[in-house]
Design an enzyme around this catalytic site. Structure first.
Site, PDB file in Angstrom:
ATOM      1  N   GLU A 208     -44.337 -41.414   9.203  1.00 40.05           N
ATOM      2  CA  GLU A 208     -43.144 -42.253   9.355  1.00 40.05           C
ATOM      3  C   GLU A 208     -42.201 -42.129   8.161  1.00 40.05           C
ATOM      4  OE1 GLU A 208     -46.231 -43.324  10.071  1.00 40.05           O
ATOM      5  OE2 GLU A 208     -45.994 -43.432  12.247  1.00 40.05           O
TER       6      GLU A 208
ATOM      7  N   HIS B 185     -49.282 -53.385  18.273  1.00 39.48           N
ATOM      8  CA  HIS B 185     -48.173 -52.900  19.108  1.00 39.48           C
ATOM      9  C   HIS B 185     -47.372 -54.078  19.631  1.00 39.48           C
ATOM     10  CE1 HIS B 185     -51.141 -49.658  19.113  1.00 39.48           C
ATOM     11  NE2 HIS B 185     -50.115 -48.834  19.194  1.00 39.48           N
TER      12      HIS B 185
END
Ligand SMILES: Cc1ncc(C[n+]2csc(CCOP(=O)(O)OP(=O)(O)O)c2C)c(N)n1
Lengths: 335, 351
Positions: B53, B121
């Site tokens: 990321e 999530h």
């Protein structure tokens, strides 16, 4: 009188022309005097924090001389850290900007009085803003390099950082992203290894004998060099850059350098014992080979000392930013 | 009607065709998958990155510096947290250089709960992101806005954070995206990648228009006189439904979809609160140091004497995660009943 020999001629590698050596010496002294002036300003209360690169001139000056300077992907993108005033001066930058930044005046050309000393930025020369967080620049360099590869030509992205910072994930990111199979990028990764974090010895934290070895696993060409010798630095940089420019592939160059005034003003900014001073060492060679005399070299130093003293005086009179300036440039106003 | 994932895909296609978008990248963004929500299928400029990321955000910043126009994706907002210092840097680059450098880049990352995504999530990112100056931040609640906000984002000279709610990726709107065929099966045939071998497949894009939703402008999705409800993203839908149901009880709520979190449409909120005297802010981020708290502070500062009741906030519970079990998820983020009873009690509260 014996014929002047070229410095570096004792090695097998081709040496450098005397006028280049004189120029490098001039710039190294200029950069050193600038840093000394900045330290003095800090100590006299004309600034809040000093960090800079005295000790790294032998590497940083050749780097600056070899950069392809300009704006846009045809030219080199520069992702520097905070010890590279010598590189910037060698590129042709005026030293007064650094003094203005130290004094955090409104005239500070890099940040308008917002950022620390040594945190340069100049879009017209592709110099990305130097940041305080260590190593983040390594995450960005593949981005500019990708644009350059796409653009064509021989512009490369040059990213520099210290040895301690290579423990950050961003260093690994740069190794990974610049060497993806089929998508290799023209990134020259540089680590100036001065053996220290702030006070933490690198040999207590880093396993590999040379940091450059880490590149081997990625198939990235690499080398560890003596960065305190400007002739070696010039030649090795030239070779590494030629490779990156032509092959459009990454290279990791590790340069062993000194840290002459400690980490920053946080550690006192005093001259430390036991480190090799690249300027004295170079001057000995220049004198021995008859390229410059002691008095010529003294003259260079005196001239810059006087010049920068005058600049410091001038900068002291310049305006500080206005409080309402905090609202400027939060967002880009141009097109 | 396109769903939100399709709307995003069409906006990106519009971006690469007409707005100079050079790169659309992230983990699994390129083919064969085309995004974990299918939001990047069939795009010409899309490519897969290493699972890194920080590398993704760094790449976007570098590309933007070098004059390209990148759209980077972080697969789930839950994983954008380890890039916060880079986001801070992207946000301060213009300011730190006194206006010399700017970064025209878009980062998109799906946010929020509602897909039974469990602890990692289901995060929201609005409070965290609105704490970072220098970014524009948008958060669509329907496919048309998803399209229009992304088109605006891709025209920006500043970094834009684009936060589609995960749970809304499959919802369909009531309005067509300009240029989209009316029949959704036809659209699907044109732009949804087939199952199985996709190596030869190419999308057939409809002739889309550059419809844009201006960043910073909210939308009144329902007019009302009695209470103002301000929301965005997934909870906006709960608010709109609640207002509809409460109308039957004679409660007349005005519902505002904020759409942009920075800059945000204070004028719209202000005008509405002046009219109703009551305001409820609703989002699903954890409630402590919540963006809605900022809105309440501003409401109190500027509109105190207009208020007939204390402003309220309904938000996610301040717990470390969202549990997988249905009961746990429901207990953690605002539910239709919570919104309804809050509107009801606020509407009926007397000074
Ligand atoms: C991400 C981050 N962590 C910590 C610091 C504090 N810090 C400033 S300089 C430094 C040491 C850096 O050492 P090195 O990377 O070897 O570079 P050098 O200063 O020796 O050139 C540290 C820990 C920082 N600036 N950024």
């Amino acid at each position: 009188m014996s014929r002047p020999r070229l410095v570096g001629a004792e090695k097998s590698a081709p040496s450098l022309a005397p006028d280049l050596l004189v120029r490098m010496h001039d710039l190294m002294v200029k950069a050193r005097v600038l840093e000394e002036r900045l330290i003095q300003m800090y100590k006299q209360g004309d600034g809040y924090f000093w960090i800079g690169g005295p000790g790294e001139e032998a590497f940083n000056v050749p780097l600056g001389l070899l950069i392809k300077k300009g704006q846009g992907p045809a030219f080199d993108y520069l992702h520097f850290h905070y010890r590279q005033s010598a590189t910037f001066l060698a590129m042709g930058e005026e030293p007064i900007g650094a003094l203005r930044q130290m004094k955090n005046t409104a005239t500070d050309p890099y940040s308008g009085g917002r950022n620390f000393a040594g945190h340069f930025s100049k879009r017209a020369w592709n110099l990305a803003p130097v940041t305080s967080p260590i190593e983040v620049q390594y995450a960005m360099a593949p981005g500019t390099a990708m644009a350059q590869k796409r653009h064509g030509g021989d512009g490369i992205s040059i990213v520099t950082g210290g040895d301690a910072g290579t423990a950050e994930g961003d260093f690994a990111s740069c190794l990974v992203w610049s060497s993806r199979p089929g998508n290799e990028l023209p990134v020259l990764m540089i680590v100036t290894h001065n053996k220290w974090g702030i006070s933490t010895a690198s040999d207590t934290q880093q396993g590999p004998k040379n940091i450059a070895d880490r590149a081997t696993a990625f198939g990235i060409r690499n080398k560890t060099i003596e960065g305190n010798d400007p002739v070696v630095a010039y030649q090795e940089l030239q070779e590494a850059m030629d490779y990156v420019r032509k092959e459009r592939k990454p290279f990791l160059l590790e340069a062993r350098v000194s840290r002459l005034f400690g980490h920053s003003s946080a550690s006192g900014a005093n001259m430390v014992e036991g480190e090799l001073d690249c300027i004295s060492a170079f001057e000995e060679k220049l004198e021995a080979s008859g390229i410059l005399t002691r008095s010529q070299m003294d003259e260079v130093r005196e001239r810059y000392t006087a010049e920068m003293s005058a600049m410091a005086k001038q900068v002291r009179e310049e305006p500080q930013p206005k409080p309402e300036d905090i609202w400027n440039h939060i967002f880009f106003e141009g097109k | 009607m396109a769903n939100m994932a399709q709307a995003i895909r069409m906006a990106l296609h519009y971006g690469e065709k007409h707005l100079g978008v050079t790169d659309i990248f992230g983990e699994d963004v390129g083919m064969p998958l085309g995004g974990v929500f299918t939001q990047t299928q069939g795009l010409e400029k899309s490519w897969n990155t290493p699972l890194d990321e920080r590398g993704i955000i760094g790449m976007a910043m570098g590309l933007a510096m070098a004059g390209e126009r990148p759209v980077a994706e972080i697969q789930f907002a839950d994983y954008v947290y380890n890039t916060i210092d880079l986001l801070k840097l992207a946000g301060n680059t213009c300011w730190a250089t006194n206006g010399d450098w700017n970064l025209p880049m878009v980062v998109m990352t799906p946010v929020g709960a509602g897909i039974r995504g469990s602890i990692y999530h289901s995060h929201s990112f609005d409070a965290m992101m609105t704490h970072i100056p220098g970014w524009k931040i948008v958060l669509p609640s329907n496919p048309l806005d998803a399209y229009g906000l992304l088109v605006s984002a891709m025209q920006e000279q500043n970094p834009v954070m684009y936060l589609p709610p995960k749970a809304l990726m499959r919802i369909r709107g009531e309005e067509l995206i300009p240029g989209e065929p009316e029949d959704q099966r036809e659209l699907s045939k044109m732009i949804d990648a087939p199952l199985g071998d996709r190596s030869k497949w190419k999308a057939k894009w409809p002739a889309l228009e550059g419809y844009s939703v201006p960043i910073g402008k909210g939308k009144i999705v329902r007019e009302g006189k009695q209470v103002t409800v301000v929301s965005y993203g997934r909870t906006l839908l709960l608010c709109a439904d609640a207002a509809k149901e409460l109308a039957a009880e004679g409660i007349d709520a005005e519902v505002i979809d904020l759409r942009s979190l920075w800059p945000y449409d204070w004028e719209m909120i202000q005008a509405s609160v002046k009219k109703t005297g009551r305001v409820l802010f609703v989002n699903e981020d954890t409630e402590v140091t919540n963006f809605g708290e900022h809105l309440i502070r501003r409401t109190v500062d500027e509109l105190f004497y207009e208020l007939l009741a204390p402003p309220r906030l309904i938000a996610g519970k301040f717990v470390p995660g969202i549990g997988l079990s249905d009961a746990l998820e429901r207990a953690s983020v605002p539910q239709p009943e919570d919104v309804k009873s809050a509107i009801r009690s606020l509407a009926l509260e007397q000074p």
